[in-house]
Enzyme design. Structure first.
Site, mmCIF file in Angstrom:
data_model
loop_
_atom_site.group_PDB
_atom_site.id
_atom_site.type_symbol
_atom_site.label_atom_id
_atom_site.label_comp_id
_atom_site.label_asym_id
_atom_site.label_seq_id
_atom_site.Cartn_x
_atom_site.Cartn_y
_atom_site.Cartn_z
ATOM 1 N N ASP A 236 0.882 -1.161 0.000
ATOM 2 C CA ASP A 236 0.000 0.000 0.000
ATOM 3 C C ASP A 236 0.927 1.220 0.000
ATOM 4 O OD1 ASP A 236 -2.063 1.794 0.073
ATOM 5 O OD2 ASP A 236 -3.124 0.837 1.727
HETATM 6 C C1 BGC Z 1 -4.860 3.436 -0.044
HETATM 7 C C2 BGC Z 1 -4.997 2.458 -1.186
HETATM 8 C C3 BGC Z 1 -4.826 3.182 -2.495
HETATM 9 C C4 BGC Z 1 -3.476 3.885 -2.513
HETATM 10 C C5 BGC Z 1 -3.196 4.651 -3.793
HETATM 11 C C6 BGC Z 1 -3.603 4.280 -0.149
HETATM 12 O O1 BGC Z 1 -3.649 5.316 0.771
HETATM 13 O O2 BGC Z 1 -4.880 2.750 1.180
HETATM 14 O O3 BGC Z 1 -6.234 1.815 -1.129
HETATM 15 O O4 BGC Z 1 -4.949 2.287 -3.555
HETATM 16 O O5 BGC Z 1 -3.445 4.823 -1.441
HETATM 17 O O6 BGC Z 1 -3.947 5.783 -3.881
#
Ligand code: BGC
Length: 756
Positions: A236
């Site tokens: 993530d």
């Molecule tokens: C989120 C993800 C997301 C990623 C990219 C993160 O903060 O938890 O779900 O895909 O950001 O934006």
């Protein structure tokens, strides 16, 4: 991947320097993987996800303003989609999203988000599907297959146990193994095994103390070795704690990348022999496989992104998901000719998606007020101000006046943006006070009051008994207003059912005492008993149960048949049920199948969802539905043998219209092919030993030594008497209580015999 491509990747790895290989292990920016110009290795784009495309054309930076991303179609969010219980519908949403990705040059869509709902307070519940892992997995598979059918990858996230936003980057979700497997991993397991996503995204949090991003057990032992995942694992955004440990654990790609900060740590670790170059090669190879797989997809065309068609699908989807919770005296559907007041700011400016990384820059949003034009003449009264919590007496007085002047009042209520978002959890389950007051006041003045709710997760409804109708619209995407109007006026018949329980109040929720935990420790003390598994076992009333949802027609269930009365755990069991539309309009029914282990000697929920089917029926029409059950439908996870096991015994098969509306039941006897081998010690109790034939013999041998015989007593009676008196005693006590007449050597010998 064809042999030629694999060979090309192998050759590339051979030609790359350690630095180049390490560079592949992190993104070059927020959306792009790293290219290597010297070898002609291109980059690919990944983007959010999950219920609409959030990407950028030129800039690739951290975005805080939705307007900086492309304008795209916003579909209903995860919590709404799951209520469709419709695999084909979700697949279609996936296909459309896949087309949008192709048109925009996006190779991987960052979704689906499949974390299980533990507390109604989790800020991202609106993105997640359900409290039930079976339903979660089925919906996720539809989504993955839909997107990937267009040659675009998915990223199943957030792996795993990311069930809160509070301290999400440091907290440790402390969960016992059975709960982990049966509740928090099972949704991912189904999604991975059946959906075959191209990628998986690890979560921010720690699990039992170990960061997901460096959790070898999770990322390699379970994900790859047990479940057979052969794609790429990315982090993530910002989930990497120790990059080198992460690489060793199976984290291939760090996103969004850290400049050269972490790559150089990898380079040093390899050069200093702290990790092997093979480990790095493996991660680099997985990145290249993803890149070249994505490049096999022909470039998309602008026409793939057919906004009009996609918006139509967004509307159709939303109305297949929304849930009619209450419909007293058939207040709905509304008559077009009646005098109707639409009340509440959400009628004009609906809340239709949540905050954070999933926030789509929707091309437009249709409100119910706009959609109702041409359908019926309604009056509008604002009722409350979404930017304020406190009731506004003037707005309420005007709303009451409008309600009184009408035959029906429809109040649009729900949670404002500030309540539900990625990055924070809710603190309570209430609607803003201004909305509750409004609903009380209007429902007092107008007995024909209906409430339409726009929220991503359950709310308390203290006024539920005072209104005649409640339509849970969830966060229905940009066409939410159109879908709500279709349902209110009967142009479509509600056919969604709740993918989560609505408790009466927050403190009823099983995680209440342990959410969001103390400091960085969150103990999942409720264990397996989440959602309906808890409310059912505790025999608690709920506001609306899991699986509940009404229709404008009615359905009867009959003729339940099992393929067999007795099976082994390796057999498949077919269950058929006939469902009939006994009402006057076309409708769709979601039949749910639950399994209950009746004789279990281990802790199990009262019942668990193991099948569902959605059926379309004209008035008077019947259809026979077949559910297929397999070993997993009856099994629990046994941490001792590290496998799923079915205990021999009788199981109830329950088929119903909701978890609390079981219409038909039958029983099947299952003979397990797995004999759980007990391991006895001096501390095994007499009762535990007596469960086995060999154990009975061993206890008899011991009894013979002390020879306390009652006249005329049979061996069985003697054993039963022994059990009632000494059942709870550990074996070691026979040595002490007989003062050594039964020797320690003898007992140990018997234990050895039993164990072998
Ligand atoms: C989120 C993800 C997301 C990623 C990219 C993160 O903060 O938890 O779900 O895909 O950001 O934006």
């Amino acid at each position: 991947m064809a042999g030629e491509a694999s060979e090309k990747i192998r050759q590339l790895i051979l030609q790359m320097t350690i630095e180049e290989k390490a560079s592949l292990c992190s993104g070059q920016d927020v959306w792009r993987t790293q290219d290597v110009a010297r070898l002609g290795i291109p980059y690919i784009m990944v983007s959010d996800g999950p219920h609409g495309l959030r990407t950028q054309k030129e800039k690739h930076n951290f975005i805080f303003e939705p307007a900086e991303t492309i304008s795209a179609v916003c579909f209903p969010t995860g919590s709404c989609l799951a209520c469709s219980f419709d695999r084909d519908l979700i697949r279609r949403v996936g296909e459309v999203l896949g087309d949008e990705c192709r048109a925009e040059g996006v190779s991987v869509l960052l979704g689906p988000a499949v974390n299980s709902k533990r507390s109604p307070l989790c800020g991202r519940n609106f993105e997640y599907y359900s409290e039930d892992p079976f339903l979660t997995a089925q919906i996720a598979v539809g989504f993955i297959q839909g997107v990937q059918s267009r040659g675009v990858g998915t990223s199943v996230k957030h792996f795993a146990v990311n069930n809160q936003e509070s301290r999400r980057m440091t907290t440790s979700a402390n969960v016992d193994e059975r709960t982990l497997r049966e509740i928090y991993l099972a949704g991912f397991e189904g999604a991975v095994k059946q959906g075959k996503p191209w990628t998986v995204m690890c979560s921010y949090n720690r699990i039992n103390g170990v960061y997901s991003s460096e959790n070898r057990r999770l990322l390699t032992d379970i994900l790859r070795e047990e479940w057979g995942f052969d794609g790429l694992v990315m982090s993530d955004w910002g989930a990497v704690n120790d990059r080198v440990k992460g690489l060793e654990a199976g984290l291939d790609l760090e996103m969004p990348g850290s400049g050269n900060v972490n790559n150089s740590k990898i380079v040093h670790a390899v050069k200093e022999g702290k990790i092997s170059e093979d480990t790095l090669n493996q991660a680099a190879e997985r990145v290249l496989k993803l890149v070249y797989k994505a490049l096999e997809t022909p470039e998309g065309k602008d026409s793939d992104f057919d906004r009009k068609a996609h918006s139509r699908i967004a509307r159709e989807t939303a109305r297949e998901c929304m849930v009619l919770l209450k419909n007293e005296n058939h207040i709905l559907p509304l008559k077009r000719s009646g005098k109707i007041a639409f009340i509440g700011e959400f009628a004009e400016k609906p809340r239709y998606q949540g905050g954070g990384s999933s926030h789509v820059n929707s091309s437009y949003v249709t409100s119910a007020l706009e959609a109702v034009k041409g359908v019926s003449d309604v009056t509008y009264s604002r009722g409350y101000d979404t930017s304020r919590e406190a009731p506004d007496t003037t707005l309420i007085a005007n709303a009451v006046k409008a309600a009184k002047a009408s035959e029906t009042a429809v109040i649009f209520a729900g949670l404002p943006d500030s309540y539900e978002s990625e990055s924070w959890d809710r603190k309570h389950m209430h609607l803003p006070a201004c909305q509750n007051e409004l609903i009380w006041a209007v429902s007092k003045a107008q007995p024909n009051t209906v409430v339409v709710l726009h929220n991503g997760s359950p709310v308390e409804m203290p006024w539920a008994n005072s209104v005649k109708g409640i339509l849970e619209a969830y966060l229905g995407g940009q066409e939410t207003g159109g879908a709500v109007v279709d349902l209110l006026f009967g142009d479509a018949n509600p056919c969604g059912k709740l993918a989560e329980s609505f408790p009466l109040k927050l403190s009823d929720n099983p995680s209440y005492l342990n959410f969001p935990g103390d400091g960085d420790e969150c103990n999942y003390r409720e264990g397996l008993f989440t959602g309906y598994r808890y409310y059912d076992k505790k025999e608690m009333p709920v506001l609306f149960p899991f699986g509940h949802g009404l229709s404008y027609t009615e359905f009867s269930y009959e003729n339940m048949q099992l393929g067999a009365d007795e099976i082994t755990d390796n057999d498949i069991l077919n269950v058929t049920v006939t469902v009939k539309n006994t009402g006057k309009v076309f409708g769709k029914e979601i039949l749910q199948l639950y399994v209950c282990d009746r004789q279990t000697n281990i802790t199990r929920p009262l019942k668990e969802l193991k099948g569902f089917e959605k059926v379309s029926l004209n008035p008077g029409e019947s259809k026979t539905v077949t559910f297929i059950l397999n070993k997993r439908s009856f099994a629990y996870y046994n941490p001792e043998i590290k496998d799923w096991v079915v205990n021999s015994g009788t199981f109830d098969i329950l088929v119903g219209a909701s978890s609390r509306d079981i219409r038909l039941r039958a029983q099947v006897r299952i003979h397990s092919s797995v004999q759980l081998k007990p391991h006895f010690t001096l501390n095994s109790t007499v009762s535990d030993i007596l469960k086995y034939e060999s154990g009975k013999k061993a206890i008899q041998t011991l009894l013979d030594f002390v020879n306390i015989q009652i006249e005329g007593e049979t061996v069985e009676e003697k054993l039963s008497r022994t059990e009632s008196m000494f059942g709870e005693f550990p074996l070691r006590t026979v040595i002490e209580f007989t003062r050594g007449v039964i020797s320690e050597e003898l007992v140990i010998k018997l234990i050895d015999m039993l164990n072998h």
